[in-house]
Enzyme design. Structure first.
Site, PDB file in Angstrom:
ATOM      1  N   THR A 150       0.827  -1.207   0.000  1.00 33.42           N
ATOM      2  CA  THR A 150       0.000   0.000   0.000  1.00 33.42           C
ATOM      3  C   THR A 150       0.861   1.257   0.000  1.00 33.42           C
ATOM      4  O   THR A 150       1.981   1.279   0.504  1.00 33.42           O
ATOM      5  CB  THR A 150      -0.932   0.026   1.219  1.00 33.42           C
ATOM      6  OG1 THR A 150      -0.140  -0.077   2.412  1.00 33.42           O
ATOM      7  CG2 THR A 150      -1.914  -1.117   1.180  1.00 33.42           C
ATOM      8  N   GLY A 189       3.488  -2.670   7.897  1.00 37.95           N
ATOM      9  CA  GLY A 189       3.877  -3.106   9.233  1.00 37.95           C
ATOM     10  C   GLY A 189       5.244  -3.762   9.267  1.00 37.95           C
ATOM     11  O   GLY A 189       5.696  -4.346   8.275  1.00 37.95           O
ATOM     12  N   GLU A 447      -5.945  -4.967   4.257  1.00 41.58           N
ATOM     13  CA  GLU A 447      -6.090  -6.039   3.257  1.00 41.58           C
ATOM     14  C   GLU A 447      -7.361  -5.871   2.427  1.00 41.58           C
ATOM     15  O   GLU A 447      -8.007  -6.837   2.043  1.00 41.58           O
ATOM     16  CB  GLU A 447      -6.083  -7.419   3.930  1.00 41.58           C
ATOM     17  CG  GLU A 447      -4.964  -7.655   4.920  1.00 41.58           C
ATOM     18  CD  GLU A 447      -3.587  -7.382   4.354  1.00 41.58           C
ATOM     19  OE1 GLU A 447      -3.440  -7.349   3.116  1.00 41.58           O
ATOM     20  OE2 GLU A 447      -2.659  -7.177   5.146  1.00 41.58           O
TER      21      GLU A 447
END
Length: 692
Positions: A150, A189, A447
């Site tokens: 992303t 992350g 997601e």
């Protein structure tokens, strides 16, 4: 000085007495149901084996962690993650043991993406040569990886990613370059401060032809592709030249996770960096070989979505456990129709509380059975893909999209509903829901945004229905085609409604949900295919279609699981069927208009649902505490004064406030005319600002 509060006890009846009575009034066999839910894959035995190890470690104590600042929570998270990795080596834990430890500690690990998306992508997208090189390094933790897909400007729209990976035929390298601010990787992350490698998803740019006379070649994009990239120096842990990287800052939840931003400036990576199991660029000719099936690029994403669907049941079960135990203990007001002398009523005896909590209790079981089904679908699809059969992949991707959206919405909304049902104490740290609520708020977005990804299921249903219409007399290839054909034949016969026996027939409930989903599919088909309506104009209806079809899946999986279950006792099965009916009819009541429009239920049937739902809640109410006990969620994981197994709610709440709260160990200076903040210290407002 003695603390007189040490000798105070709660008013009677106290929590332990109340929960003991609750448990004794139910015939439901807790251990039997727990084994049914969590025993088959070794979950319970693994939890029992690992929990004592964790509870011995001072670093894993949770009593004061909510009082820490964000930087300190990340430091604590990394220290805990390192400890878990050392414990894994010490005790010989396998991967599932390690995941269990992470689950119980419940402090999202800065290593999380390393052992999930990073290794999964390499395993599924890498060539045999790449796997032979990278997997030993990953599995031995010699390198730490993350997953960078992303971007600041694009999330759900993977095709719109801006980061470029341009092939240089002279050096046989790819050049990673961030052309805009919005091309910055974002939200990734484990990457902000922890990882030194990452799977980086970028637009593959290849020259269309060899340049002539020194002219700059024109480049064509071949869509997003994954590359494995080193982004930090292994020894110094500093970003490599040409890489800007860091943590994005505070978030609603996940204080121990270092979500990242990352940009590249003409950063060169070798040809071998492109994961090439399915797509590849010939290093000598620059020729591109596309995947045999484009859907394989979503393999890692589908894996994560299937895990999210399965995990939703455990998350919601935690919130419901706290809500049921506490509202069974908490007493407020006497019965208005009594003589005014009896005890105050347990909050859970109020129908206005039951209607918020007991359907969610039923939902935990609905999520459980669909989570199991999603896991089987994923494993079967992966086995087929490994044999070269890619046909199940698209369907798995569609299924995971719809269920991920619905299941995470149910869980996230359910946690907040439980919190509100707890009253004032639900707002405090002793509820055990602050971190759970904040952390899970990411799931309806991560997601794939829950509204955007439902287009994938809706589009698939429209496409399948269009194919059925074209060959309506051909044999049905699967259950969905069979449903579509039956609906079309019924319409051709002039049968506009069926009005299934939803109040007395459990299978009829399934058929009613199926009818609604098929009817909405047909409406979407007519709008899109026959009337040529714009896709954007249909998006709200398409979301409703995906939600309806996903609800049908949940109901059908719940029904099929109970119908084929032979290990549970008669007493337990009676309660389980009531839970099935409560979940289904409560959902049906919320979607009554669509069921009526689809001809799946009559006005009379729908008008009878509220009374039927209240009857079911009255039947389930005596078993509520035992039902949440069956999820076997340890107090260490709950970290909740309100939901603790022994019922010592008020003792724990007071202990956390009076003895554990570090703020109460400081004496402050409240005089506004003095800059001193803490009595006897030099702290003042300016000093605090400098520290921040």
């Amino acid at each position: 000085m003695p603390d007189f509060t040490d000798n105070l006890r709660p008013a009677e009846p106290d929590g332990p007495t109340t929960l003991a009575k609750e448990r004794s009034q139910s015939s439901l066999r807790v251990h039997e149901l727990a084994e049914h839910l969590l025993g088959r894959d070794g979950f319970l035995k693994r939890q029992e084996r690992i929990l004592p190890v964790l509870q011995k470690e001072p670093l894993l104590d949770k009593s004061t962690q909510q009082n820490l600042s964000r930087p300190d929570r990340y430091k604590l998270g990394l220290a805990r993650a390192k400890l878990l990795r050392r414990l894994a080596g010490k005790h010989g834990w396998d991967h599932e043991d390690y995941k269990m430890a992470e689950y119980l500690v419940d402090d999202v690990s800065p290593y999380l993406l390393h052992m999930d998306m990073f290794v999964t992508t390499v395993r599924e997208q890498g060539s045999e040569e790449q796997k032979a090189h990278w997997l030993p390094l990953i599995e031995s933790w010699k390198i730490i990886g993350a997953y960078a897909q992303t971007e600041l400007g694009h999330g759900s729209n993977v095709k719109g990613l801006e980061l470029q990976a341009t092939w240089d035929p002279k050096t046989k390298e790819f050049i990673l370059h961030s052309p805009t601010l919005t091309s910055s990787k974002w939200w990734n992350g484990s990457l902000g401060r922890t990882a030194n490698h990452a799977i980086v998803v970028a637009q593959l740019l290849l020259p269309e032809s060899n340049p002539v006379g020194g002219r700059v070649p024109a480049y064509k994009s071949y869509g997003p592709h994954p590359f494995i990239v080193q982004v930090r120096d292994i020894k110094t842990h500093q970003p490599l030249e040409g890489v800007v990287i860091g943590d994005i800052g505070p978030k609603y939840g996940y204080p121990s996770m270092d979500n990242a931003y990352m940009l590249f400036k003409d950063f060169r990576i070798p040809h071998s960096a492109m994961l090439s199991r399915y797509a590849r660029v010939d290093p000598n000719t620059g020729e591109y070989t596309k995947p045999e099936n484009p859907a394989v690029v979503y393999g890692s994403l589908t894996f994560v979505r299937s895990r999210i669907v399965s995990h939703a049941r455990l998350v919601l079960a935690r919130a419901v456990t706290v809500a049921v135990r506490y509202t069974a203990i908490r007493r407020q007001f006497r019965d208005r129709d009594g003589d005014g002398t009896g005890p105050e009523l347990a909050v859970l005896d109020y129908p206005t509380v039951q209607i918020r909590i007991l359907p969610l209790l039923a939902t935990t079981f609905a999520l459980h059975y669909s989570g199991l089904a999603m896991r089987r679908i994923y494993e079967d699809a992966r086995n087929n893909i490994d044999r070269g059969d890619f046909s199940p992949l698209a369907n798995m991707h569609v299924m995971s999209s719809g269920l991920k959206s619905l299941c995470t919405t149910l869980a996230a909304d359910g946690i907040e509903t439980c919190r509100r049902a707890l009253g004032g104490h639900g707002f405090g740290g002793g509820s055990g829901l602050i971190q759970l609520n904040n952390d899970y708020l990411s799931k309806p977005t991560v997601e794939g945004d829950n509204w955007m990804i439902t287009q994938q299921m809706a589009a698939s249903l429209i496409k399948k229905l269009a194919a059925v219409v074209e060959s309506v007399d051909a044999p049905a290839k699967d259950a969905t085609e069979k449903s579509f054909k039956e609906f079309i034949f019924a319409r051709n016969r002039g049968e506009q409604s069926i009005n299934y026996g939803i109040l007395s027939d459990d299978e009829a409930i399934v058929r009613a949900f199926e009818r609604r989903a098929v009817s909405l599919s047909f409406e979407a088909y007519e709008e899109r295919v026959l009337k040529k309506s714009k896709w954007n104009d249909l998006m709200i209806k398409l979301h409703q279609l995906s939600r309806a079809y996903s609800q049908y899946i949940l109901v059908e999986n719940f029904y099929n699981a109970l119908r084929s279950e032979a290990s549970l006792s008669k007493e337990t099965m009676t309660v389980m069927w009531d839970l099935y009916r409560l979940f289904s009819l409560y959902t049906m009541n919320a979607e009554a208009r669509e069921l009526l429009n689809a001809g799946a239920a009559s006005n009379e049937q729908l008008n009878a649902l509220p009374s039927r739902i209240q009857d079911l809640m009255a039947r389930i109410r005596p078993h509520a505490v035992n039902l949440v006990d069956a999820w076997k969620i340890p107090d260490y994981l709950l970290d909740s004064a309100l939901g603790r197994y022994d019922g010592k709610v008020y003792e724990d709440l007071f202990n956390r406030a009076h003895r554990l709260n570090p703020l109460n160990k400081i004496t402050f200076n409240p005089n506004y005319w003095e800059e001193e903040i803490v009595k006897g210290s030099r702290d003042n407002g300016k000093d605090i600002l400098c520290k921040l």
